[in-house]
Design an enzyme around this catalytic site. Structure first.
Site, short mmCIF file in Angstrom:
data_model
loop_
_atom_site.label_atom_id
_atom_site.label_comp_id
_atom_site.label_asym_id
_atom_site.label_seq_id
_atom_site.Cartn_x
_atom_site.Cartn_y
_atom_site.Cartn_z
N ASP A 35 0.83 -1.21 0.00
CA ASP A 35 0.00 0.00 0.00
C ASP A 35 0.86 1.26 0.00
OD1 ASP A 35 -2.69 -1.04 0.07
OD2 ASP A 35 -2.23 -1.80 2.08
N MET A 37 0.90 5.21 -0.01
CA MET A 37 0.01 6.34 0.33
C MET A 37 0.83 7.62 0.45
SD MET A 37 -2.39 4.59 3.22
CE MET A 37 -3.04 2.94 3.02
C1 DX5 Z 1 -6.43 0.35 2.79
C2 DX5 Z 1 -5.41 -0.50 2.09
C3 DX5 Z 1 -5.63 -1.96 2.33
C4 DX5 Z 1 -5.39 -2.35 3.77
C5 DX5 Z 1 -6.06 -3.67 4.06
O1 DX5 Z 1 -6.24 1.67 2.47
O2 DX5 Z 1 -5.43 -0.29 0.69
O3 DX5 Z 1 -4.83 -2.75 1.46
O4 DX5 Z 1 -4.01 -2.47 4.04
O5 DX5 Z 1 -5.96 -3.94 5.42
P1 DX5 Z 1 -7.13 -4.67 6.23
O6 DX5 Z 1 -7.26 -6.02 5.61
O7 DX5 Z 1 -6.62 -4.70 7.63
O8 DX5 Z 1 -8.36 -3.84 6.04
ZN ZN Z 2 -4.46 -1.82 -0.59
#
Ligand code: DX5
Ligand code: ZN
Length: 214
Positions: A35, A37
């Protein structure tokens, strides 16, 4: 379609990331969900290309890079160089013509291209780009953080998408053993899951449970 599990390292312990990656690889992960961000498109800052480059050194698992950033076209090359195998763009951050151009460039390099949409974004927004992408990542939380609760409106969205799209459908956010069966039944075949896998005390069992909910 074979169900593939993509552990999201956002929920891993970054002080021992190599061990965490090995742990999920041994436990049967099909790819690693990373991920990215930027603190603009989403209210959190996470991982950049330097970290992806180092992750590349410690695993053979495909690296599935989820770009939750503004102006993704300015950064995509550095993630390719770092070793990404799959790159997901958000439809909220890129125009269809830009995506089309980037997609043919990436596909020529053997990289799989995905498009993602946030929970409030209607399916209609991605319809015109479905022919350029290998997969669609349906967000089942508002992106920014791991450990949030699954938003059930993702299920009818996946169903509608499956009726018009033959490629891979991934789902991301709040996935656990309770909703995995429902998203698979709706038509998803890639499940990204962070906290359910990394916070469990038996990763292998957690991955097995997600895969076998049908
Ligand atoms: C949210 C991310 C997801 C997150 C998923 O912004 O894109 O990939 O890491 O984590 P869980 O499974 O804990 O919701
Ligand atoms: Zn994600």
């Amino acid at each position: 379609m074979k169900i593939q599990i993509a552990p999201s390292i956002l929920s891993a312990d970054f002080s021992c990331l190599r061990d965490e990656i090995r742990k999920v690889a041994i436990a049967g992960a099909d790819m690693l969900h990373i991920d990215v961000m930027d603190g603009h498109f989403v209210p959190n800052i996470t991982i950049g290309p330097a970290v992806v480059k180092d992750i590349r050194k410690v695993t053979k698992l495909p690296l599935d890079v989820h770009l939750m950033i503004e102006n993704p076209q300015d950064y995509v090359d550095s993630f390719v160089k770092a070793g990404a195998d799959m790159i997901t763009f958000h439809i909220e951050t890129i125009s269809a013509p830009k995506l089309r151009a980037l997609s043919s460039k990436l596909k020529a390099k053997g990289i799989k291209v995905g498009i993602s949409l946030n929970p409030p974004t209607p399916l209609a927004k991605v319809k015109s780009v479905l022919k350029f992408v290998d997969f669609v990542l349906v967000m089942s939380v508002n992106p920014g953080f791991g450990g949030q609760e699954f938003i059930p409106s993702a299920i009818p969205k996946i169903k509608k998408l499956r009726a018009i799209f033959k490629g891979d459908i991934a789902v991301d956010g709040g996935i656990n053993e309770v909703n995995a069966g429902k998203v698979i039944q709706a038509g998803a075949n890639i499940l990204a899951a962070g906290s359910y896998i990394f916070k469990s005390n038996n990763c292998k069992e957690a991955i097995r449970r997600l895969r076998c909910q049908i």
